[in-house]
Design a protein around this motif. Structure first.
Motif, PDB file in Angstrom:
ATOM      1  N   THR A 114      11.203  11.455 -24.969  1.00 18.71           N
ATOM      2  CA  THR A 114      11.270  10.005 -25.089  1.00 18.71           C
ATOM      3  C   THR A 114      12.050   9.415 -23.921  1.00 18.71           C
ATOM      4  O   THR A 114      13.235   9.692 -23.748  1.00 18.71           O
ATOM      5  N   LEU A 115      11.373   8.622 -23.110  1.00 23.20           N
ATOM      6  CA  LEU A 115      11.997   7.950 -21.974  1.00 23.20           C
ATOM      7  C   LEU A 115      12.123   6.469 -22.269  1.00 23.20           C
ATOM      8  O   LEU A 115      11.148   5.825 -22.668  1.00 23.20           O
ATOM      9  N   THR A 116      13.325   5.937 -22.066  1.00 15.60           N
ATOM     10  CA  THR A 116      13.555   4.503 -22.207  1.00 15.60           C
ATOM     11  C   THR A 116      14.173   3.977 -20.917  1.00 15.60           C
ATOM     12  O   THR A 116      15.220   4.467 -20.476  1.00 15.60           O
ATOM     13  N   LEU A 117      13.521   2.992 -20.316  1.00 15.27           N
ATOM     14  CA  LEU A 117      14.010   2.383 -19.089  1.00 15.27           C
ATOM     15  C   LEU A 117      14.981   1.244 -19.418  1.00 15.27           C
ATOM     16  O   LEU A 117      15.070   0.800 -20.567  1.00 15.27           O
ATOM     17  N   PRO A 118      15.727   0.758 -18.431  1.00 16.94           N
ATOM     18  CA  PRO A 118      16.733  -0.273 -18.708  1.00 16.94           C
ATOM     19  C   PRO A 118      16.184  -1.529 -19.377  1.00 16.94           C
ATOM     20  O   PRO A 118      16.901  -2.190 -20.138  1.00 16.94           O
ATOM     21  N   ASP A 119      14.922  -1.873 -19.107  1.00 21.56           N
ATOM     22  CA  ASP A 119      14.361  -3.070 -19.734  1.00 21.56           C
ATOM     23  C   ASP A 119      13.838  -2.820 -21.136  1.00 21.56           C
ATOM     24  O   ASP A 119      13.263  -3.712 -21.759  1.00 21.56           O
ATOM     25  N   ASP A 126      21.496   1.478 -10.276  1.00 27.58           N
ATOM     26  CA  ASP A 126      21.734   0.089  -9.906  1.00 27.58           C
ATOM     27  C   ASP A 126      20.887  -0.877 -10.710  1.00 27.58           C
ATOM     28  O   ASP A 126      21.122  -2.092 -10.694  1.00 27.58           O
ATOM     29  N   ARG A 127      19.895  -0.362 -11.435  1.00 28.65           N
ATOM     30  CA  ARG A 127      19.042  -1.203 -12.287  1.00 28.65           C
ATOM     31  C   ARG A 127      19.355  -1.037 -13.762  1.00 28.65           C
ATOM     32  O   ARG A 127      18.644  -1.563 -14.600  1.00 28.65           O
ATOM     33  N   GLY A 128      20.421  -0.300 -14.077  1.00 34.37           N
ATOM     34  CA  GLY A 128      20.763  -0.035 -15.459  1.00 34.37           C
ATOM     35  C   GLY A 128      20.487   1.407 -15.844  1.00 34.37           C
ATOM     36  O   GLY A 128      20.028   2.206 -15.021  1.00 34.37           O
ATOM     37  N   PRO A 129      20.739   1.764 -17.128  1.00 36.79           N
ATOM     38  CA  PRO A 129      20.635   3.166 -17.524  1.00 36.79           C
ATOM     39  C   PRO A 129      19.206   3.594 -17.880  1.00 36.79           C
ATOM     40  O   PRO A 129      18.503   2.910 -18.613  1.00 36.79           O
ATOM     41  N   LEU A 130      18.820   4.722 -17.352  1.00 36.04           N
ATOM     42  CA  LEU A 130      17.601   5.412 -17.786  1.00 36.04           C
ATOM     43  C   LEU A 130      18.016   6.442 -18.827  1.00 36.04           C
ATOM     44  O   LEU A 130      18.979   7.191 -18.621  1.00 36.04           O
ATOM     45  N   ARG A 131      17.274   6.494 -19.933  1.00 33.68           N
ATOM     46  CA  ARG A 131      17.615   7.417 -21.022  1.00 33.68           C
ATOM     47  C   ARG A 131      16.429   8.319 -21.348  1.00 33.68           C
ATOM     48  O   ARG A 131      15.318   7.838 -21.594  1.00 33.68           O
TER      49      ARG A 131
END
Length: 313
Positions: free
Chosen positions: A251-256, A239-244
């Motif tokens: 490598t973790l990239t959050l929606p922001d 609900d906050r966008g995609p976590l990758r």
């Protein structure tokens, strides 16, 4: 146990040399005292044995063993080690079957030794921050893409194509070990398609569909035929966008767009595994999570098998 844990490594293939030996050398909780393998020779002039029986007969003082053999032969070696009262580290996958692992867990309880079923990808530096971030999010779907070139990563490893060798699930189970760690609810397989080369026993590719207990869809695409760029990626829509998670969980990239990292002590997959193994031994417990293996077993039970062109290395 406060002195260094006297450790023997059994199965001196590529993973033992590339990952286990450096992690052991850097960990003051362990002292490498011997290596065991049907092939090769000694490491750093340490005692070397062709099998675990010869190690036992030598009378060398050993507290624990790390088993880096193919899964098809691991149960008998682990059972022999546990009967000696030695603690046992199982490379992934922990066994060729679920029943084997359950039997080993029972043997560890009976002897008082510690059994550790290791999942190295869970110790990639993005995994625990991903788990923490997802804990209170609404999850809408998850997609796993795990595509690599078997000729690059498993050259000449014929065991991987035999029955019990897992085929593409040897790397695919790494992805499943991450997903079972980071998603907050259990999930189960609903359908699977396995591509099996006509001259092999294990699949070269697999496409899996899961649902979690809230009905959320999870899809996985595993393939050993990838050429060019390799892909070890997980995307969780929330609900906050995609976590990758990319690079196998590194490598973790959050929606922001932010890229959080784990605590310093968790960095490094195999150093993290050995830190956990030491903690389990010191606590007198075991750590045996079969969830990733259970999903692979379900894929073989439920999956539709498609015969594809022969695989020739």
């Amino acid at each position: 146990m406060s002195a260094p844990i006297r450790l023997a490594v059994i199965g001196m293939g590529k993973i033992a040399h590339d990952q286990h030996l450096p992690a052991i050398a850097a960990d003051p909780d362990f002292q490498l005292v011997a290596t065991v393998s049907r092939h090769g020779g000694p490491v750093d002039d340490l005692p070397f044995f062709p099998n675990i029986e010869a190690l036992i007969e030598s009378g060398l003082a050993v507290d624990a063993v790390a088993l880096c053999t193919p899964p098809q032969v691991r149960r008998a070696i682990a059972a022999t080690a546990l009967a000696q009262g030695w603690h046992v580290f199982l490379e992934k996958p922990p066994g060729a079957t679920l029943a084997e692992v359950v039997t080993l867990e029972e043997a560890a309880r009976a002897t008082g030794a510690s059994l550790f079923a290791s999942w190295h990808s869970r110790y990639a530096k993005g995994v625990e921050p991903a788990r923490a971030w997802l804990a209170d999010r609404r999850i809408d779907s998850a997609t796993v893409t795990w595509r690599e070139d078997v000729r690059v990563w498993h050259p000449g490893q014929e065991w991987i194509w035999a029955a019990g060798g897992f085929g593409v699930f040897d790397p695919g189970i790494n992805a499943l070990s991450i997903v079972t760690r980071i998603l907050p609810r259990p999930f189960f397989l609903t359908e699977a398609a396995l591509d099996v080369p006509s001259n092999r026993q294990a699949p070269i590719a697999a496409r899996l569909q899961f649902r979690d207990t809230a009905g959320v869809a999870i899809a996985a695409d595993f393939d050993f035929r990838q050429e060019g760029p390799q892909h070890w990626d997980i995307v969780v829509e929330t609900d906050r966008g995609p976590l990758r998670l990319a690079d196998g969980g590194a490598t973790l990239t959050l929606p922001d767009g932010s890229v959080p990292t784990a605590a310093e002590g968790l960095h490094g997959e195999y150093p993290g595994l050995y830190a956990r193994f030491a903690a389990v031994i010191r606590a007198g417990t075991s750590d045996v999570d079969v969830a990733p293996l259970r999903h692979v077993a379900d894929a073989f039970l439920l999956g539709h098998r498609n015969l594809v062109e022969p695989f020739v290395e």
